[in-house]
Design a protein around this motif. Structure first.
Motif, mmCIF file in Angstrom:
data_model
loop_
_atom_site.group_PDB
_atom_site.id
_atom_site.type_symbol
_atom_site.label_atom_id
_atom_site.label_comp_id
_atom_site.label_asym_id
_atom_site.label_seq_id
_atom_site.Cartn_x
_atom_site.Cartn_y
_atom_site.Cartn_z
ATOM 1 N N MET A 43 0.853 -1.184 0.000
ATOM 2 C CA MET A 43 0.000 0.000 0.000
ATOM 3 C C MET A 43 0.882 1.224 0.000
ATOM 4 S SD MET A 43 -1.347 0.260 3.949
ATOM 5 C CE MET A 43 -2.209 1.796 3.692
ATOM 6 N N LYS A 44 0.342 2.311 -0.522
ATOM 7 C CA LYS A 44 1.076 3.562 -0.493
ATOM 8 C C LYS A 44 1.289 3.962 0.954
ATOM 9 C CE LYS A 44 -0.047 7.791 -1.949
ATOM 10 N NZ LYS A 44 1.173 8.476 -1.493
ATOM 11 N N ASP A 45 2.487 4.432 1.240
ATOM 12 C CA ASP A 45 2.776 4.846 2.611
ATOM 13 C C ASP A 45 1.938 6.074 2.974
ATOM 14 O OD1 ASP A 45 3.800 5.710 4.998
ATOM 15 O OD2 ASP A 45 5.896 5.448 4.430
ATOM 16 N N PRO A 46 0.990 5.901 3.886
ATOM 17 C CA PRO A 46 0.093 7.022 4.206
ATOM 18 C C PRO A 46 0.806 8.134 4.966
ATOM 19 C CG PRO A 46 -0.375 5.164 5.658
ATOM 20 C CD PRO A 46 0.716 4.720 4.704
ATOM 21 N N PHE A 47 1.985 7.860 5.479
ATOM 22 C CA PHE A 47 2.695 8.850 6.286
ATOM 23 C C PHE A 47 3.731 9.613 5.484
ATOM 24 C CE2 PHE A 47 1.526 5.259 9.063
ATOM 25 C CZ PHE A 47 0.556 5.918 9.808
ATOM 26 N N LYS A 51 5.392 10.037 -3.359
ATOM 27 C CA LYS A 51 4.523 9.099 -4.083
ATOM 28 C C LYS A 51 5.146 7.734 -4.250
ATOM 29 C CE LYS A 51 2.069 11.862 -7.317
ATOM 30 N NZ LYS A 51 2.417 12.402 -8.565
ATOM 31 N N GLU A 52 6.475 7.693 -4.199
ATOM 32 C CA GLU A 52 7.124 6.415 -4.450
ATOM 33 C C GLU A 52 7.294 5.578 -3.200
ATOM 34 O OE1 GLU A 52 10.429 6.265 -6.899
ATOM 35 O OE2 GLU A 52 9.682 7.698 -8.361
ATOM 36 N N LYS A 53 6.910 6.141 -2.082
ATOM 37 C CA LYS A 53 7.042 5.404 -0.836
ATOM 38 C C LYS A 53 5.845 4.474 -0.646
ATOM 39 C CE LYS A 53 10.734 6.230 1.630
ATOM 40 N NZ LYS A 53 11.229 7.533 1.565
ATOM 41 N N PHE A 54 6.125 3.255 -0.325
ATOM 42 C CA PHE A 54 5.028 2.333 -0.091
ATOM 43 C C PHE A 54 5.420 1.364 1.002
ATOM 44 C CE2 PHE A 54 7.789 0.563 -3.234
ATOM 45 C CZ PHE A 54 7.942 -0.733 -2.804
ATOM 46 N N LEU A 55 4.448 0.702 1.534
ATOM 47 C CA LEU A 55 4.695 -0.258 2.597
ATOM 48 C C LEU A 55 4.394 -1.654 2.082
ATOM 49 C CD1 LEU A 55 2.789 1.565 5.471
ATOM 50 C CD2 LEU A 55 5.255 1.553 5.100
#
Ligand code: ZN
Ligand code: ZN
Length: 106
Positions: A43-47, A51-55
């Motif tokens: 999932m996209k990192d909500p924190f 935009k390229e950060k994801f978990l």
């Protein structure tokens, strides 16, 4: 299982963690150079505003195909993803280092 795309609800079959995911596969969308080692629920990192950060939430066990989270109590990655019950069942087939890690958990 079809690679790529998706979205829905990921839930870990071991700890019961349940959370929406936006993508399942090895190459999350909107990332330039990211290729994951395994097909994963991400999932996209909500924190992060990036935009390229994801978990990475989890993946499926390469032996029993259960969905498991990446939490160290649920699964481990050794060339492929294994859920902990599968690792314990076949512990003698894993290298010493993994055996030691699993032994530490209990
Ligand atoms: Zn879990
Ligand atoms: Zn398994």
């Amino acid at each position: 299982m079809e690679g790529g795309g998706g979205g829905g609800e990921f839930s870990c079959r071991l700890c019961g963690l349940s959370t929406p995911f936006s993508y399942f596969g090895q190459k999350p969308p909107n990332t330039r150079a990211v290729v994951l080692l395994e097909e994963s629920y991400v999932m996209k990192d909500p924190f992060s505003p990036d935009k390229e950060k994801f978990l990475v939430l989890g993946s499926s066990c390469s032996l029993c195909a259960k969905s498991v989270c990446v939490g160290t109590d649920c699964s481990l990655f050794y060339t492929r993803r294994f859920c902990l019950p599968c690792v314990k069942e076949r512990l003698d087939q894993f290298p010493q280092q993994i055996q030691a890690e699993v032994a530490k958990k209990k």
